[in-house]
Design a protein around this motif. Structure first.
Motif, PDB file in Angstrom:
ATOM      1  N   SER A 158       0.838  -1.203   0.000  1.00 11.35           N
ATOM      2  CA  SER A 158       0.000   0.000   0.000  1.00 11.35           C
ATOM      3  C   SER A 158       0.866   1.242   0.000  1.00 11.35           C
ATOM      4  CB  SER A 158      -0.907   0.003   1.216  1.00 11.35           C
ATOM      5  OG  SER A 158      -1.710  -1.145   1.212  1.00 11.35           O
ATOM      6  N   GLU A 192      -7.358   0.460  -0.339  1.00 14.94           N
ATOM      7  CA  GLU A 192      -7.768  -0.718   0.435  1.00 14.94           C
ATOM      8  C   GLU A 192      -8.812  -0.245   1.441  1.00 14.94           C
ATOM      9  OE1 GLU A 192      -4.566  -2.356   2.722  1.00 14.94           O
ATOM     10  OE2 GLU A 192      -3.720  -0.396   3.178  1.00 14.94           O
ATOM     11  N   ASP A 221      -5.867  -1.378  -4.967  1.00 16.63           N
ATOM     12  CA  ASP A 221      -5.234  -1.926  -3.766  1.00 16.63           C
ATOM     13  C   ASP A 221      -6.154  -3.006  -3.213  1.00 16.63           C
ATOM     14  OD1 ASP A 221      -3.757  -2.397  -1.538  1.00 16.63           O
ATOM     15  OD2 ASP A 221      -3.454  -0.280  -1.038  1.00 16.63           O
ATOM     16  N   GLU A 222      -5.773  -4.243  -3.382  1.00 15.96           N
ATOM     17  CA  GLU A 222      -6.558  -5.400  -2.955  1.00 15.96           C
ATOM     18  C   GLU A 222      -8.000  -5.331  -3.446  1.00 15.96           C
ATOM     19  OE1 GLU A 222      -6.039  -6.534   1.070  1.00 15.96           O
ATOM     20  OE2 GLU A 222      -3.972  -5.865   1.116  1.00 15.96           O
TER      21      GLU A 222
HETATM   22 MG    MG Z   1      -2.138  -2.825   2.117  1.00 16.79          MG
END
Ligand code: MG
Ligand code: ATP
Lengths: 252, 289, 272
Positions: free
Chosen positions: A47, A85, A161-162
């Motif tokens: 991240s 995220e 992000d994810e």
């Molecule tokens: Mg992360």
């Protein structure tokens, strides 16, 4: 073309001079139009890397370039879509208002916004919740809403992000299809994920990050081997990460 | 199980309620007793309360004023005559209130109503009212009160007349004020001031009936002033007072004794001032004075 | 640029208006207005003044609550919960973010004040109708001008909130600093002039250091007392329009400079 050139980032924790090295001497280059996957254990600095790419934080050393210009001037943002995220959206807005905001801030006209909103919400499967306030959304719905928010203005660089976290199996498939779609449209996709099988399937290029350092990089040849079943990404991951842990522990 | 427990909680609340009620009444009774026995309330000096008000000076003034009202209301309800200390508190409160909001009219009315008649503190009342005069520059009532206090309580005719004249010059003042002021000025031995005052009033005045009345008063006052001037010259030259006013004519200080437009006869008071038997009042006049 | 600022302002405004705490503040203000009607009869003459006092106090105090709770919350939530990541991933410059947020806060306050003003006018009108003889000094014009300055005062306070949110990382610190700025700003004038009058009469000679400190503080913190026209409105005193113009300009200038500073500082800030 995205280039990280020996980038370092240290977090300073409070007034006590305690520091965490989040990203250490990272160098990657990602060609335009490819799908890049960043994997690594929790706290590896994925991240952090993405935030540096978006100029939300600045590297201590090194530089981040998009198409040969530094990210710090901010002009690239017009063409970037970002899904953080655990996206936290505004509580009291409805999904439609949120997407309207996304469109307006990119200078889209009302008709384009309406059309894109319809398309994307249908694609991500939350068209039924357009009139609901975001605070009533479940984790997965929020994730989908965040995807719509990121993709609304049809950016050519998509940073996720994810993107699969909190999604049901159908949602995971939806995200995979979405990424493949983007790839087909010639967009650059930069994402990080813990789901190795999907990463393996989608990416042209994968990097393993561990304790802030790039420990392994796989190009399209490696990926072809993964897909044909000759090698297994999972094993390589465990090997790279486990080995590194041992190495790190030795000197200390 | 859960139902059982909430039943016990309800029971506990029902048991505690009477205890609370008992304590509640007890506490209020205590407060009432305390308030009666308290000689004076607590007061924050104005230089602090102006800062502490945090921009709500007007509201704080209103609140303080309500407090002082209830304080004296309590006193009279309990038939407790206010003590000297209470009056000090009253004066200081009004002082603070009018520092917080010097335009606030009610405290001045209360001052005029209580501090003069009940407490007999005329000078203190006048000092407070004077603050009001400084701020409520268009309000004739405050100088009128001071004038009245001077005239009625302090027997200071000169000062009283001055304030009533000031009041008469302000918009909205009743039409009897100028004549009252002029007469008071006359008795205060300041005919010349009264003449000037009336001239100014006449210049600003557009009302016919009032103008006629003022002109009459002005004429009388001018004549009185003329006689007073002559008396002054006489005294200066001869080093003595006249015995009769006709002496002024015979010795050449006046061509003739002017006539009182109100129809009275001139005379001299023991202190050397000129007066008229008409007291400058028209016979048919019914003004409240 | 204007489009982005406006888009963010609208989002902020909606987010603020739909906040439940707004209703609490409305209830509080309505309670004060009701109290006004109940209490008016206790006074002897100056009912108009008391009514205006209470109405303006309700408006300005509700405004303070609005700024200290809703505005600070709107600023802080973005950073705490990382919503700002979403916003800054759109083509917003940091300066545009600051201005957009600020305009949004202004809209929230404008909306709330407009609603309260409506109620307030109704209260004044009804007390006026109940005691028509005691409203001699009252003037709607002065009242509305005073309300405008209450609003301006809150706009200033909002700028201070935005500024402190831009430089600190926790909303609590923002709250403390902006409250302190308000208290200092509203009482500074009184203290300065008191000390000056004392120095003139030589009763208490304030130390030169104290005077210099106050001088410095008076440059840093806006003089909120200048925006306080409550007494003028209460008594319908004549307004000096040049004075109002200067005050207005002073406030706007302070806001602009403070926000420019805030966006400068915000540019260097990291969001992690
Ligand atoms: Mg992360
Ligand atoms: N705001 C912060 N302040 C201090 N340290 C931080 C902060 N955010 C992250 N870190 C530290 O930086 C390192 C990298 O964090 P980062 O969030 O980039 O990890 P990640 O790879 O995204 O992990 P995950 O898979 O759990 O999301 C971690 O050691 C973390 O403790």
């Amino acid at each position: 073309m995205i280039v990280f050139r020996s980038v370092c980032k240290t977090y300073k924790l409070g007034l006590l001079k305690k520091t965490t090295l989040a990203v250490d001497d990272l160098s990657i280059s990602i060609p335009t139009g490819s799908v890049f996957g960043l994997v690594g254990p929790n706290g590896a600095g994925k991240s952090t890397t993405i935030r540096m790419l978006l100029n939300l934080i600045r590297p201590d050393r090194g530089e981040v370039l998009i198409d040969d210009s530094s990210v710090s001037d901010g002009s690239f943002l017009r063409d970037v879509g970002y899904l953080p995220e655990n996206p936290y959206l505004y509580d009291h807005l409805t999904l439609r208002e949120l997407l309207q905001f996304a469109g307006r801030s990119c200078g889209l006209s009302a008709t384009v916004i309406a059309q894109r909103t319809q398309e994307l919400t249908e694609q991500t499967g939350i068209a039924h919740a357009l009139k609901r306030r975001l605070r009533t959304f479940s984790k997965g719905m929020r994730q989908r809403a965040g995807l719509c928010f990121a993709l609304l203005h049809d950016p050519s660089l998509v940073i996720l992000d994810e993107p699969m976290s909190g999604l049901d199996p159908l949602g995971r498939k939806m995200v995979c299809d979405l990424i493949l779609d983007l790839k087909q449209q010639g967009k650059t996709v930069f994402f990080c994920s813990h789901i190795l099988s999907d990463t393996e399937r989608l990416c042209d290029q994968i990097a393993i990050l561990h304790q802030g350092r790039l420990v392994h990089e796989f190009d399209s040849d490696d990926l072809a081997e993964f897909r044909s079943g000759e090698r297994c990404l999972e094993d390589e991951f465990v090997a790279a990460v486990g080995q590194d842990t041992v190495q790190k522990e030795m000197p200390s | 199980m859960a139902g059982q427990r909430s039943k016990w909680l309800w029971l506990l609340i029902v048991l505690l309620l009477p205890v609370y009620a008992q304590l509640h009444t007890g506490s209020w009774a205590q407060r009432a007793e305390l308030r009666q026995s308290q000689s004076v309330g607590f007061l924050v000096p104005s230089q602090f309360s102006r800062v502490l008000a945090c921009g709500y000076k007007g509201l704080l003034a209103d609140y303080q004023f309500l407090r002082i009202l209830t304080f004296f209301g309590d006193r009279s309800l309990n038939q407790q005559p206010p003590t000297a200390e209470d009056w000090d508190y009253f004066r200081d409160s009004i002082d603070v209130i009018t520092d917080l909001d010097p335009w606030f009219y009610d405290p001045y009315v209360l001052t005029e109503g209580l501090l003069t008649w009940d407490a007999g503190r005329i000078e203190e009342a006048n000092a407070l009212l004077a603050k009001g005069v400084r701020y409520r520059t268009n309000d004739w009532r405050l100088p009128y009160y001071i004038g009245f206090n001077n005239f009625f309580f302090l027997k200071d005719h000169a000062a009283g007349a001055e304030y009533i004249m000031k009041a008469a010059r302000l918009p909205g003042s009743p039409s009897y004020l100028p004549t009252l002021a002029a007469r008071l000025a006359y008795y205060g031995g300041k005919s010349q001031t009264a003449v000037l005052f009336l001239k100014q009033m006449l210049a600003e005045n557009s009302d016919e009936r009032l103008a006629r009345r003022l002109q009459l008063r002005l004429l009388a006052l001018e004549r009185a002033a003329q006689i007073e001037d002559a008396l002054q010259c006489f005294r200066h030259d001869q080093q003595r007072d006249v015995v009769k006013l006709s002496e002024l004519v015979s010795s050449g200080y006046l061509e003739s004794l002017p006539e009182d437009p109100y129809g009275g006869r001139w005379g001299i008071l023991k202190n050397g001032r000129v007066f008229s038997t008409s007291k400058f009042v028209e016979k048919k006049k019914t003004d409240v004075e | 640029m204007m489009q982005r600022v406006w888009a963010l302002a609208l989002v902020t405004c909606k987010e603020g208006i739909r906040d439940r705490s707004l209703y609490g503040i409305f209830l509080f203000a309505l309670f004060v207005l009701g109290l006004n009607i109940a209490v008016a009869g206790f006074f002897m003459r100056d009912l108009g003044k008391v009514t205006v006092d209470m109405n303006l106090a309700a408006l300005s105090f509700a405004g303070l609550l609005l700024v200290f709770f809703i505005a600070i919350n709107l600023m802080a939530k973005d950073i705490d919960k990382k919503t700002i990541h979403l916003v800054l991933s759109k083509p917003f410059s940091r300066g545009e973010y600051i201005w957009g947020k600020y305009v949004g806060l202004l809209l929230v306050i404008l909306f709330a004040q407009a609603v309260l003003l409506l109620f307030s006018c109704a209260t004044i009108a009804s007390v006026h109708a109940m005691y028509p003889n005691y409203f001699a000094g009252f003037s709607w014009l002065v009242f509305f001008v005073a309300v405008f300055f209450v609003y301006l005062q809150q706009a200033l306070l909002c700028a201070i909130v935005v500024f402190f949110s831009a430089i600190t990382s926790t909303s609590f610190i923002t709250l403390i600093f902006s409250m302190a700025s308000y208290i200092v700003g509203i009482s500074l004038e009184e203290v300065v002039f008191y000390l000056r009058s004392q120095a003139a009469t030589q009763e208490v000679v304030a130390s030169a250091a104290l005077q210099r400190t106050l001088e410095v503080v008076s440059w840093l913190v806006p003089n909120f007392a200048a925006f306080d026209l409550k007494l003028e409105a209460a008594h319908g005193l004549a307004l000096d329009w040049t004075r109002l113009g200067v005050t207005c300009g002073y406030g706007v200038m302070y806001i602009v400079i403070l926000l420019l500073l805030a966006s400068l500082i915000f540019k260097r800030r990291e969001f992690n």
